[in-house]
Design a protein around this motif. Structure first.
Motif, PDB file in Angstrom:
ATOM      1  N   TYR A 248      97.190  40.331  -3.253  1.00  0.00           N
ATOM      2  CA  TYR A 248      95.898  39.669  -3.123  1.00  0.00           C
ATOM      3  C   TYR A 248      96.134  38.253  -2.598  1.00  0.00           C
ATOM      4  N   GLY A 249      95.660  37.963  -1.384  1.00  0.00           N
ATOM      5  CA  GLY A 249      95.876  36.657  -0.776  1.00  0.00           C
ATOM      6  C   GLY A 249      94.598  35.853  -0.711  1.00  0.00           C
ATOM      7  N   ALA A 250      94.709  34.540  -0.911  1.00  0.00           N
ATOM      8  CA  ALA A 250      93.573  33.618  -0.813  1.00  0.00           C
ATOM      9  C   ALA A 250      93.985  32.436   0.049  1.00  0.00           C
ATOM     10  N   SER A 251      93.230  32.186   1.108  1.00  0.00           N
ATOM     11  CA  SER A 251      93.542  31.149   2.087  1.00  0.00           C
ATOM     12  C   SER A 251      92.321  30.256   2.253  1.00  0.00           C
ATOM     13  N   PHE A 252      92.539  28.929   2.217  1.00  0.00           N
ATOM     14  CA  PHE A 252      91.460  27.951   2.210  1.00  0.00           C
ATOM     15  C   PHE A 252      91.288  27.376   3.610  1.00  0.00           C
ATOM     16  N   VAL A 253      90.091  27.502   4.163  1.00  0.00           N
ATOM     17  CA  VAL A 253      89.813  27.025   5.520  1.00  0.00           C
ATOM     18  C   VAL A 253      89.388  25.556   5.432  1.00  0.00           C
ATOM     19  N   TYR A 254      90.376  24.697   5.229  1.00  0.00           N
ATOM     20  CA  TYR A 254      90.118  23.270   5.011  1.00  0.00           C
ATOM     21  C   TYR A 254      91.413  22.527   5.242  1.00  0.00           C
ATOM     22  N   SER A 255      91.310  21.248   5.633  1.00  0.00           N
ATOM     23  CA  SER A 255      92.488  20.472   6.025  1.00  0.00           C
ATOM     24  C   SER A 255      92.752  19.265   5.142  1.00  0.00           C
ATOM     25  N   GLY A 256      91.996  19.127   4.051  1.00  0.00           N
ATOM     26  CA  GLY A 256      92.150  17.967   3.184  1.00  0.00           C
ATOM     27  C   GLY A 256      92.622  18.347   1.794  1.00  0.00           C
ATOM     28  N   GLY A 304     101.818  45.893   0.597  1.00  0.00           N
ATOM     29  CA  GLY A 304     102.694  44.767   0.368  1.00  0.00           C
ATOM     30  C   GLY A 304     102.302  43.517   1.128  1.00  0.00           C
ATOM     31  N   LEU A 305     103.220  42.551   1.102  1.00  0.00           N
ATOM     32  CA  LEU A 305     102.981  41.280   1.777  1.00  0.00           C
ATOM     33  C   LEU A 305     102.808  41.458   3.280  1.00  0.00           C
ATOM     34  N   GLY A 306     103.566  42.396   3.852  1.00  0.00           N
ATOM     35  CA  GLY A 306     103.461  42.608   5.293  1.00  0.00           C
ATOM     36  C   GLY A 306     102.066  43.047   5.696  1.00  0.00           C
ATOM     37  N   GLY A 307     101.473  43.952   4.933  1.00  0.00           N
ATOM     38  CA  GLY A 307     100.120  44.386   5.230  1.00  0.00           C
ATOM     39  C   GLY A 307      99.118  43.270   5.094  1.00  0.00           C
ATOM     40  N   MET A 308      99.280  42.440   4.049  1.00  0.00           N
ATOM     41  CA  MET A 308      98.401  41.285   3.886  1.00  0.00           C
ATOM     42  C   MET A 308      98.538  40.327   5.058  1.00  0.00           C
ATOM     43  N   SER A 309      99.773  40.038   5.455  1.00  0.00           N
ATOM     44  CA  SER A 309     100.006  39.100   6.554  1.00  0.00           C
ATOM     45  C   SER A 309      99.354  39.586   7.839  1.00  0.00           C
ATOM     46  N   ARG A 310      99.522  40.850   8.166  1.00  0.00           N
ATOM     47  CA  ARG A 310      98.953  41.355   9.415  1.00  0.00           C
ATOM     48  C   ARG A 310      97.425  41.316   9.392  1.00  0.00           C
ATOM     49  N   SER A 311      96.816  41.477   8.219  1.00  0.00           N
ATOM     50  CA  SER A 311      95.360  41.324   8.129  1.00  0.00           C
ATOM     51  C   SER A 311      94.948  39.888   8.410  1.00  0.00           C
ATOM     52  N   PHE A 312      95.636  38.928   7.789  1.00  0.00           N
ATOM     53  CA  PHE A 312      95.356  37.518   8.086  1.00  0.00           C
ATOM     54  C   PHE A 312      95.594  37.226   9.566  1.00  0.00           C
ATOM     55  N   TYR A 561     109.474  31.995   9.072  1.00  0.00           N
ATOM     56  CA  TYR A 561     109.271  33.158   8.207  1.00  0.00           C
ATOM     57  C   TYR A 561     108.173  32.863   7.188  1.00  0.00           C
ATOM     58  N   GLY A 562     108.272  31.715   6.516  1.00  0.00           N
ATOM     59  CA  GLY A 562     107.254  31.367   5.526  1.00  0.00           C
ATOM     60  C   GLY A 562     105.888  31.185   6.142  1.00  0.00           C
ATOM     61  N   THR A 563     105.834  30.547   7.303  1.00  0.00           N
ATOM     62  CA  THR A 563     104.554  30.340   7.970  1.00  0.00           C
ATOM     63  C   THR A 563     103.887  31.668   8.295  1.00  0.00           C
ATOM     64  N   SER A 564     104.689  32.673   8.640  1.00  0.00           N
ATOM     65  CA  SER A 564     104.144  33.973   9.026  1.00  0.00           C
ATOM     66  C   SER A 564     103.499  34.721   7.870  1.00  0.00           C
ATOM     67  N   ILE A 565     103.700  34.270   6.646  1.00  0.00           N
ATOM     68  CA  ILE A 565     103.055  34.925   5.507  1.00  0.00           C
ATOM     69  C   ILE A 565     101.536  34.925   5.691  1.00  0.00           C
ATOM     70  N   VAL A 566     100.999  33.868   6.288  1.00  0.00           N
ATOM     71  CA  VAL A 566      99.550  33.756   6.478  1.00  0.00           C
ATOM     72  C   VAL A 566      99.174  33.651   7.951  1.00  0.00           C
ATOM     73  N   TYR A 567      99.938  32.887   8.719  1.00  0.00           N
ATOM     74  CA  TYR A 567      99.472  32.445  10.029  1.00  0.00           C
ATOM     75  C   TYR A 567     100.073  33.268  11.155  1.00  0.00           C
ATOM     76  N   PRO A 568      99.262  33.631  12.162  1.00  0.00           N
ATOM     77  CA  PRO A 568      99.781  34.426  13.278  1.00  0.00           C
ATOM     78  C   PRO A 568     100.803  33.658  14.100  1.00  0.00           C
ATOM     79  N   VAL A 569     101.717  34.385  14.707  1.00  0.00           N
ATOM     80  CA  VAL A 569     102.759  33.751  15.503  1.00  0.00           C
ATOM     81  C   VAL A 569     102.153  32.993  16.680  1.00  0.00           C
ATOM     82  N   SER A 570     100.990  33.434  17.170  1.00  0.00           N
ATOM     83  CA  SER A 570     100.326  32.722  18.265  1.00  0.00           C
ATOM     84  C   SER A 570      99.926  31.309  17.884  1.00  0.00           C
ATOM     85  N   SER A 571      99.964  30.988  16.595  1.00  0.00           N
ATOM     86  CA  SER A 571      99.618  29.634  16.142  1.00  0.00           C
ATOM     87  C   SER A 571     100.827  28.727  16.013  1.00  0.00           C
ATOM     88  N   MET A 572     102.051  29.232  16.197  1.00  0.00           N
ATOM     89  CA  MET A 572     103.266  28.467  15.921  1.00  0.00           C
ATOM     90  C   MET A 572     103.925  27.936  17.187  1.00  0.00           C
TER      91      MET A 572
END
Length: 729
Positions: A248-256, A304-312, A561-572
């Protein structure tokens, strides 16, 4: 339909592609959380809500139903002070000095599509049939406090978004002291919590811990999402790993400033919560006014984590990032920062660009030092005019020289900052964040402009727009190199000073919206000392982020590797830099530096004019390879194979959506004598198709590659790597 409401049972059933999320209203009108997980049909989900009378220390809310206690009820948006002793989602100070409130159901609406969040970044839909939104209105009858909980469920993504709009429908001023975006209660605490933590040049390392009774949380009080903690957490059920089990992943769309955490109570239930950090926060809410919380994106995966990551990844790549570059492959660039730092002139820049053009590089980026009197980091931030000592014929001349080499031109800015040694500061010393009478603490010899002020925002938009209009610039690196201290505004009254940090973020988002929409042809990359503001809020305006100021290939294995847990490679952003590495002093081969950087938006950050002919040939091969595989790297499905946090070897791969091709990167850090003969398995291929390896002999079955695997390569020497490219027959 994605959202179903059973009027008789008072049950809301939200269904995404493969996920169900279920809420039930108690007879008192409290929204109770029943279920979040694998998609179910939902015949008798109301049976999941169980009432059991506990000790008097969990007091009964309704004397006609003694088993009902807010202290044990699994809730969707708990309040403070009316018998729930756990962490609240909202806390409001009333005119009488009390902070007690109680919210219950008033009404609801179900609509197609997804409304925008006023002044805030958020996930979006392009067509109304992509999603449905439940707006659940709760009210405190005594004060008129109203909260509208928004839940959007997507048809084609395993994602549910949550936010809250807080409205003062009373006649008196309220003080909003806590305003989280979401809260929900699990029936048990059998989870590990995963967080992404680190520091400058060591961002987003993976850390896991078993939940224990009490509070476990991550947060930022730095005025930005920060290098230290990322606004994301995941809960892994027992037995869950990279490829199996409930996550279960939770990601906050905020920068502060943010807080995210889990509280395990005395009965071993786990409360997951996320939102604005209540630390040093207060918002004055006048009668009739409303406050919008930022958005949380929730993703469940039973793979698993891989499935969660690909959804994000899929959601953020296609329904968070926007603009012309959302679906375009990104150019290969060279940045002059580590090549020259502040010491350059037009001829030097042109010489680097000329070699870049010969090597096939497509974009030159001029970094810090081109403006004001910027010969070091002590001066000139805010003075956005060209330094004629370095560029005597102006920016237009330099851009023209680069463009004549058939290369694009990009430029670095740090618009949110001001140097005490600058013309702007001498003219407007009150434009920075500060508190009268207090020291103005400097970091990197700079202060932060007060973006809560309209005049400051207008200045930034004007001067940056003037520069971007002066020449054919096609890329901008937007940097931000310090965190907030003395957080105050000269224009806000005393009772609103604790609103400054959030008003700053709202001001920043306004500035970004204006500039990025005015220059849609420009590719914007965000940066904050590298990855200090790598968050979904910034990705809404800028489709990629400089992943870290640490360009060392070995360090980047963990960071990427850690960044990829949430963020797409196109963002790196990922670059090849010089050795010894400027951050850690490590010497790695050009081949390995290239192989690691290929797993991102590829580029170079060094003096290309110093390459030997042999090195130039290697770079030409890297550039040519990336041009062939960048559609895979930037838009394919990403699979993590071996973790750098668990061993000496790292491997990951990219697979085309139609499984027609794949690109694999394998890296080994330290070598051992007589290493074991081992294999590593690939993922995501079609088991019924055959694949040919570039440079290899014969074909491999997709099933063979995934279940039997490839031989682990044997290297001679440390910091070695190899890439593999497979194509289906």
């Amino acid at each position: 339909m994605s959202i179903h409401y059973d009027e008789l049972k008072k049950v809301f059933h939200l269904q995404s592609k493969d996920t169900s999320y279920v809420i039930q209203l108690t007879k008192q009108g409290y929204p109770a959380h029943l279920y979040w997980g694998k998609k179910v049909r939902g015949l008798q989900l109301d049976r999941l809500l169980e009432f059991k009378e506990r000790a008097s220390f969990s007091p009964s809310t309704d004397m006609s139903q003694l088993a009902l206690s807010l202290d044990t009820l699994p809730q969707e948006y708990p309040t403070y002070g009316s018998s729930d002793f756990r962490t609240p989602a909202i806390q409001v100070a009333l005119p009488n000095g009390s902070t007690v409130s109680e919210l219950s159901y008033a009404s609801h609406t179900i609509r197609s599509g997804k409304p925008e969040l006023a002044g805030l970044p958020s996930v979006y839909t392009e067509q109304d049939d992509e999603a449905q939104t439940l707006e659940l209105t709760l009210k405190d009858e005594l004060t008129g406090l109203t909260v509208v909980l928004a839940y959007t469920v997507f048809v084609n993504f395993d994602a549910i978004t949550r936010s809250a709009t807080i409205i003062n429908n009373g006649s008196s001023t309220l003080q909003l002291q806590r305003a989280l975006s979401m809260s929900l209660d699990f029936a048990h605490d059998r989870f590990e919590m995963l967080q992404l933590s680190g520091a400058w040049t060591r961002e987003r390392h993976v850390h896991k811990r078993k939940l224990e009774p009490g509070m476990q949380s991550v947060e930022s009080r730095r005025g930005s999402s920060s290098h230290v903690q990322n606004p994301f957490i995941a809960l892994l059920a027992e037995g869950a790993d990279e490829d199996h089990g409930d996550v279960y992943g939770a990601s906050f769309v905020y920068s502060g400033n943010f807080v995210a955490g889990v509280e395990v109570d005395q009965f071993h239930s786990a409360r997951l919560f996320m939102g604005l950090n209540p630390f040093d926060f207060n918002w004055r809410l006048e009668a009739g006014e409303r406050f919008q919380t930022p958005e949380v994106v929730l993703v469940h995966s039973d793979q698993g984590l891989g499935g969660m990551s690909r959804s994000f990844h899929d959601l953020y790549r296609s329904r968070l990032t926007r603009g012309q570059f959302r679906d375009k492959t990104r150019p290969i660039l060279v940045n002059n920062w580590e090549a020259t730092y502040f010491n350059f002139n037009a001829d030097k820049i042109e010489s680097i660009a000329k070699v870049g053009q010969e090597l096939g590089i497509e974009l030159f980026v001029l970094d810090d030092g081109w403006f004001g009197k910027r010969d070091n980091d002590k001066t000139s931030l805010g003075d956005w005019f060209v330094d004629r000592n370095k560029l005597p014929n102006g920016l237009e001349d330099l851009v023209g020289r680069v463009k004549r080499l058939d290369m694009q031109f990009g430029l670095w800015f740090e618009p949110e900052m001001i140097s005490p040694e600058s013309e702007l500061y001498r003219e407007h010393p009150d434009w920075c964040l500060h508190i009268e009478g207090r020291r103005r603490t400097q970091a990197r010899q700079q202060l932060i402009l007060d973006l809560s002020r309209a005049d400051v925002r207008e200045y930034i938009v004007r001067v940056i727009s003037d520069i971007l209009s002066s020449a054919p610039i096609t890329y901008v690196k937007w940097d931000m190199n310090r965190n907030m201290t003395e957080i105050g505004s000269a224009l806000l009254p005393p009772e609103r000073q604790r609103e400054t940090a959030h008003r700053y973020m709202l001001g920043l988002y306004e500035v970004l919206e204006k500039i990025t929409s005015s220059f849609p042809h420009i590719l914007f990359e965000s940066c904050s000392g590298g990855g200090g503001r790598f968050d979904p809020g910034m990705l809404y305006y800028m489709p990629q982020t400089w992943t870290s100021d640490n360009t060392d290939a070995v360090s980047r294995l963990k960071i990427q590797y850690g960044t990829s847990i949430v963020y797409p490679v196109s963002s790196m952003g990922a670059h090849v830099s010089a050795v010894p590495n400027h951050q850690v002093g490590r010497v790695t081969s050009l081949e390995t530096r290239g192989n690691v950087a290929l797993s991102g938006n590829f580029g170079y950050e060094l003096d290309l004019t110093r390459f030997t002919e042999e090195e130039k040939e290697t770079v030409k091969e890297q550039v040519a390879l990336y041009k062939e595989v960048r559609h895979l790297v930037q838009f394919g499905d990403f699979y993590r194979l071996l973790s750098p946090f668990e061993g000496n070897e790292t491997a990951w791969m990219f697979v085309a959506k139609d499984k027609s091709e794949a690109f694999v990167v394998f890296a080994s850090v330290l070598q051992e004598p007589y290493p074991k003969l081992d294999r590593f398995r690939l993922k995501g291929l079609d088991p019924n198709r055959d694949y040919v390896l570039d440079g290899g002999e014969g074909a491999y079955g997709g099933d063979e590659l995934m279940f039997a695997g490839l031989k682990v390569p044997q290297f001679h020497g440390d910091y070695a790597s190899r890439v593999y490219r497979f194509r289906a027959l």
